[in-house]
Scaffold this motif. Structure first.
Motif, PDB file in Angstrom:
ATOM      1  N   SER A   1      40.540  34.853  43.101  1.00 32.61           N
ATOM      2  CA  SER A   1      40.398  36.300  43.346  1.00 32.61           C
ATOM      3  C   SER A   1      39.350  36.850  42.399  1.00 32.61           C
ATOM      4  CB  SER A   1      41.704  37.029  43.081  1.00 32.61           C
ATOM      5  OG  SER A   1      42.787  36.277  43.538  1.00 32.61           O
ATOM      6  N   SER A   2      38.889  38.042  42.711  1.00 36.58           N
ATOM      7  CA  SER A   2      37.873  38.648  41.849  1.00 36.58           C
ATOM      8  C   SER A   2      38.508  38.961  40.504  1.00 36.58           C
ATOM      9  CB  SER A   2      37.347  39.931  42.479  1.00 36.58           C
ATOM     10  OG  SER A   2      38.268  40.975  42.249  1.00 36.58           O
TER      11      SER A   2
ATOM     12  N   GLU B   1      38.113  41.530  38.682  1.00 39.17           N
ATOM     13  CA  GLU B   1      38.604  42.900  38.609  1.00 39.17           C
ATOM     14  C   GLU B   1      40.027  43.017  39.121  1.00 39.17           C
ATOM     15  OE1 GLU B   1      37.282  45.468  37.175  1.00 39.17           O
ATOM     16  OE2 GLU B   1      35.705  44.104  36.533  1.00 39.17           O
ATOM     17  N   PHE B   2      40.287  42.294  40.224  1.00 38.77           N
ATOM     18  CA  PHE B   2      41.600  42.340  40.841  1.00 38.77           C
ATOM     19  C   PHE B   2      42.658  41.791  39.872  1.00 38.77           C
ATOM     20  CE2 PHE B   2      44.741  40.055  43.506  1.00 38.77           C
ATOM     21  CZ  PHE B   2      45.351  41.169  44.054  1.00 38.77           C
TER      22      PHE B   2
ATOM     23  N   ARG C   1      43.718  48.902  46.739  1.00 39.89           N
ATOM     24  CA  ARG C   1      42.342  49.109  46.275  1.00 39.89           C
ATOM     25  C   ARG C   1      41.468  47.909  46.582  1.00 39.89           C
ATOM     26  NH1 ARG C   1      42.742  52.077  40.499  1.00 39.89           N
ATOM     27  NH2 ARG C   1      40.504  52.038  40.810  1.00 39.89           N
ATOM     28  N   TYR C   2      42.074  46.789  46.973  1.00 37.18           N
ATOM     29  CA  TYR C   2      41.296  45.573  47.247  1.00 37.18           C
ATOM     30  C   TYR C   2      41.597  45.058  48.642  1.00 37.18           C
ATOM     31  CZ  TYR C   2      40.178  45.779  42.365  1.00 37.18           C
ATOM     32  OH  TYR C   2      39.705  46.200  41.153  1.00 37.18           O
TER      33      TYR C   2
ATOM     34  N   PHE D   1      41.098  41.486  49.711  1.00 36.06           N
ATOM     35  CA  PHE D   1      42.015  40.475  49.213  1.00 36.06           C
ATOM     36  C   PHE D   1      43.287  40.394  50.061  1.00 36.06           C
ATOM     37  CE2 PHE D   1      45.355  39.095  46.190  1.00 36.06           C
ATOM     38  CZ  PHE D   1      44.844  37.828  45.946  1.00 36.06           C
TER      39      PHE D   1
END
Lengths: 434, 434, 434, 434
Positions: B320-321, B323-324, B418-419, B422
């Motif tokens: 996953s990113s 940020e996530f 927010r993602y 994902f």
């Protein structure tokens, strides 16, 4: 392997404590007075060596605890001990007097041998650090009041420090012939200085730089120690009875408020009585705040210990699974009623079931005049409120100071949801009773 | 320009600290004993002047920090320095001994020149104020224990003050011939008075008003300083190990409660063990309360440092990113289970996913008797609860003290919103696993 | 009538303070040394009487404040003064020296007259109680640091007490001929005893019961005063800079935690920098907690003082009624971002509008790489979030430490509901901007 | 039976307190000085015995209180007393002087008889423990300031301890002939040592081990007691006026904040005035926090005492059942408005009803310019908000500092639900008024 909670281990630790203390007192004395180890002192020294030697051996078989996990593997225990305290412990276990008795004839001048012996024996004092660990263990496992224990340990270290400071003073000013009086005078000087009394009947020779510097060092350290003591004694004594201090502080605030707002004497007296009741019946402890940090399982065990006999009497709960009771019990909330207070009134919508932990509760008839029943310790009432959303069919009033626990419906429902098999039983019980 | 975190700057600051201390000690001594600067003292004085001069020059190139912003502009730096410390710094940097050596033949009587020299050199002491800034910088950037540092700085100032008071006393009572003994006696008198020991072997001449007033001033100031010390030492020593003090206080309260309510010894021991585990495994720190004040980004970095390796192992999160993961990690909540506690039971509705940070968790078979799997550090379980609202398919039980983190579904959903990119991945993963 | 905030009244109060202090020092000295009032002492005494007399008259015209209400009615003021301090004030205002000068020839033996004069003048000391009121007023209205003021007042009372104790000692042990040295010796004895230094060069005559008892009383009181002092000095000095103490304590906790959990040095440094920024930019004050107790109107005035210039720049608010801005301003919440933190990201649903109070915020283009705009002090962004529920159209990132205020939508809506006339304007503004 | 709140019992307790104190002072004095009981001392001793004997008898008829319950059963009281204090109390009640006067001729040598008599009389001191109970009772029931009382009790015990230590010192160093001077010297030595003054004019004989050890013990204990005192005096004095200390601390924080943020002087002055008003009008007490711990019934009584006259004037409540008013009154919340603040504005939706407890509130006409009415102490306004959800029909503004109480609608509704019979009355009232 020897486990930390072994009784013999505790006894042995106590014994070691005693032996180390003896060594820590005797070593500096011999350095200062320079007496030869004869008779019982010789025996004591050899005995000490033997005890320390046994302890070194025992350490190899003693389970250590680290971060809540026990280290039981023998090789791991040995590896750790070899890397930490083995060397100083082993040195402290050498029978110096015996060695130098034997070593004497080997050619060393007797005087030199003795002097070396005295200095080398200083390693025994290293065991005091080891001791710190033992004291910590005692502190952790003792059921004595922790504050009292801490005060004792603090006193132990301070007396030890005073002993060393006194011996140091003796070494500097020299002896006058009577060892006991000399020592008492040195200790007297030390305490006079550290306690900042400073009579001035024993003072350093003002032309002797060493004595001046030693005295200044003792004063500076003394101020530190003294400051620490002054700062701690009050806290410790206060902590000997935290609860009482808390209670008194609360009373002082309330009294000040009541005096300022001119609360009439009778009401003042009722309020004071309420707080006195709280104090006398539970030392002012709010059990909720004490157990609040515990994980659920421990919390349940504590509350169960305090209330199990009550819960077991309640017909709805009798025969329920242990797990179910445990979850309910954690949700019980204590509440106090003063004499004459209504717990609830007829016609109100009920949301709570009550358990009487102490005191008497009166169930009143329709017109709130006659007493239909009086409930006492272990009784419960209002249980229908947990099952049905209906008005109370009678009023309940506290006849004296009452400690009740209550359980409210939303909590009951929440717990019930996790125990569907119990739900049927409850519904059956309710239908039968209604 | 020299930046505040320059290593050479730190070294130079330490050097300046040493030089100023030397000046602050030497200046009053020369005023009192009136010796002439010869030999190594002359060299030291000239060296000091050189060092201070270099420092004045360096100040023009040193970046200052103000309210978190750095002032790097050279002219701005110069302007500020000229307006603040330049003049006293420059005066302190004058090589007085050298000047008066040269100025001597110019016509001033030698004695007068020397006297002026001694007084003028007092400006060097002004650098002590400058020093306060350096000490503050050290305090701010040091990784040493702040309490220990503060105690050292306090000790530094007090010893300095004691030195000055002693020199003042010497100036008043006059010297007897042996400078070292005289100084030691003065320092001895000073400490005896400030520590309130007051032996009384050195007292002011009672017919000498100046000595009486000086003594009274020292006593009054001494009480102030002493009061400040006494009040602080306990706090400081306590703060050296705030965590332990906190733990002990907690233990004392709990023990008092347990003794009063007659909790059975076995349960007492379990509760004590629980707190000891908390202490040994995390010094009683509640990490949540420490990081709670930090802004989100720092909070995330701290939590990530503590838990990244765990999160990276979880298949749903792998890849996953960054940020996530950062946003999720901030939401992890720590929880402790004692041996034998159920984390959850089969059939309950699950809302949380767990990560094992320490300890072993057993996953049980249908009838809660056999152990299906044992999970350890870095493992996770219950992840399906984050995706689907369904009952647990097995029970999980702590085999020993366990530190787990959990993430609950509502939080997970909030972050997921927010993602959106994902979200698909998660759904795909869930379908594949089910 | 003279109001409490009259400047001349303050000056007069200061003058009275000085006069009373003089009387309180001179009266016991004359009692002990028994000198006759001649020359300037006679003048001073008469002047004092005149000053006190003027003050008695002024009291009849001075407005008193009680429970926040002013008593301006003259007869009420007079009635209250007559019932409280009039009699002692009037007695203190009598010019005793003058009276006894005149009364002398009336037949009283001169010696007796003088003795009576000295004793009667003791009433002047009663004005010290009156003084307590003045000191309290000063304390309340002064803009000086309250802790510093309290320390000064405490020092004033202690020095006064030391003066009286010294005079008492002189009265008991008798004078030796040199008044100044006698007094200095007495003060020296007093301070030596109260500060518990106890040199022992001045001690009571051990066969004189009065001296022994006086010394014991001074020691017992001294311990009390000393204990009070010791207990307060630390608190006072700490309160001289509460904020710094708080900051240091926080830093110590955080540092201890970071060291224990092995946070990497770079992260430690960032966290320390964050706290240092908080300290340098706002002395660690959380403005919310300070103003939280104030009633709404005062709270608004404080926040407006801190932020008005920012709000006035915002187009939506420009020209709004003062009342409306006042209500909004109270709802602003401060928030800090560290360099590189995202305030929000493109695509998120926005709920807050931000105002930049300090620092620079970068508005980024679509792909978060280029900087579209940089906002500084007084700028605002994200205002559309207050009106419409829509995703952010760009990301905002802090370029350095930023102090922002935010206003969230629900608050804005709540306030708007009370100002319907403003609502239209807002909608019009929004339509025009979109 | 004698109840704990019997007035004669209190008087008798005071008398016993006096008698025990006398015994505790006289017993050690006789041991040290070895005088024979003649004349008034003989009478006093016999009287003491008689008093103690009467007290033993009275104990059998005195109701005890335990955990808030009174033990009134005579046999139960007797059983408890016999098991606890009966034996020492009875021994203390023996008239030793009389017994030995009679026993003397029985054959014992007079000297021996006297010595035994003196030692045996030590049991009287045991009554001091009994005394602790009396002091505790006084502490609990007294309406005096608890802090003051605790200080007095502490002073009592310390003076007693000082007396015993002094007698011990006399016993060791021996008497010189003048008992009074001897005693004063011993007490002087004791206080000099405990207060750590240590003049050094009386010091132990340094060749006498007993004197050295005694002195050391006194010093060590003295440090403990002194530390306890120092630690407590500040707390106690602070607690004598907790409220003021609290107020001052608050002021210091606020002042520091205002100075740092450059709040303009006028605003600073308004904020200071607000806090001064809070202080003068209610000593800074937040009544909510004081009564918050009380059970509902006591809470209601306190609030009713503070506000009943106000509530009784309100037409809606007049004639309501006492119970209903009690429940409402507990929900009243205090709020303060400063001069010029709007309580509410015309057109706002009202949710609260206000009661004026102090100050004046102006009701304004439509355009907020003219004053329609001025409400004072005991008035109320905004009552329609409790019944209907409608906008305010006029604005209300505080004309000076106002203490109001408010009741909000949701609370009113909640209470009303329990009193359906009252609901009709309210609706009728509302219809009539509208």
């Amino acid at each position: 392997m020897i486990y930390p909670d072994n009784r013999w281990k505790h006894a042995w630790d106590g014994f070691i404590l005693f032996a180390v203390t003896f060594a820590a007192i005797e070593v500096p004395l011999r350095l200062v007075f320079g007496y030869t180890a004869k008779g019982w002192i010789f025996v004591a020294d050899s005995l000490l060596a033997a005890i320390f030697l046994v302890d070194v051996v025992l350490q190899f078989y003693t389970v250590q605890s680290e971060q809540g996990r026990l280290i039981v593997d023998r090789s791991e225990v040995r590896r750790r001990y070899m890397k930490s305290w083995f060397v100083p412990d082993f040195l402290a276990a050498l029978p110096f007097d015996l060695i130098f008795l034997l070593a004497g004839p080997l050619g060393l001048p007797a005087l030199l041998a003795q002097r070396i012996s005295r200095l080398v024996r200083m390693v025994r004092v290293l065991r005091l650090f080891h001791l710190a660990g033992i004291l910590r263990t005692i502190q952790r496992q003792s059921t004595l009041h922790p504050g009292l224990l801490r005060m004792s340990i603090l006193a132990y270290w301070i007396l030890m420090a005073a002993h060393w400071v006194s011996c140091g003073w003796l070494a500097i000013v020299g002896s006058t012939g009577d060892p006991l009086l000399d020592y008492l005078n040195a200790l007297y000087w030390c305490l006079t200085t550290i306690a900042t009394v400073g009579y001035g009947d024993i003072t350093p020779d003002r032309t002797n730089a060493v004595q001046l510097i030693y005295t200044m060092a003792v004063m500076v350290l003394g101020v530190g120690v003294y400051g620490y003591l002054i700062g701690n004694i009050a806290t410790m004594i206060a902590n000997l009875d935290v609860a009482r201090a808390h209670h008194q502080e609360k009373m002082e605030q309330v009294t000040a408020f009541m005096r300022y707002r001119n609360i009439p004497p009778r009401l003042q007296s009722r309020i004071r009585n309420y707080y006195n009741y709280l104090w006398e019946s539970r030392r002012g402890y709010d059990e909720l705040s004490v157990i609040t940090d515990l994980p659920d399982s421990l919390k349940a065990d504590v509350v169960i210990h305090l209330n199990m006999e009550i819960l077991e009497k309640v017909p709805i709960f009798r025969g329920s699974s242990n797990e179910f009771i445990r979850e309910l019990v954690v949700e019980l909330r204590p509440v106090v009623y003063t004499p004459g207070d209504y717990v609830f009134r007829r016609g109100e919508l009920g949301e709570r079931m009550y358990f009487v932990s102490k005191g008497r509760v009166e169930i009143l008839t329709v017109d709130d005049i006659e007493i239909k029943a009086t409930l006492g310790e272990g009784d419960f009432f209002g249980e229908m409120a947990l099952l049905f959303h209906q008005p109370r069919t009678a009023s309940a009033r506290a006849a004296e100071y009452c400690d009740l626990y209550y359980l409210d419906r939303s909590t009951f429902d929440r717990v019930l949801r996790r125990y569907p098999e119990f739900k049927k039983k409850v519904v059956a019980f309710a239908e039968e009773r209604s």
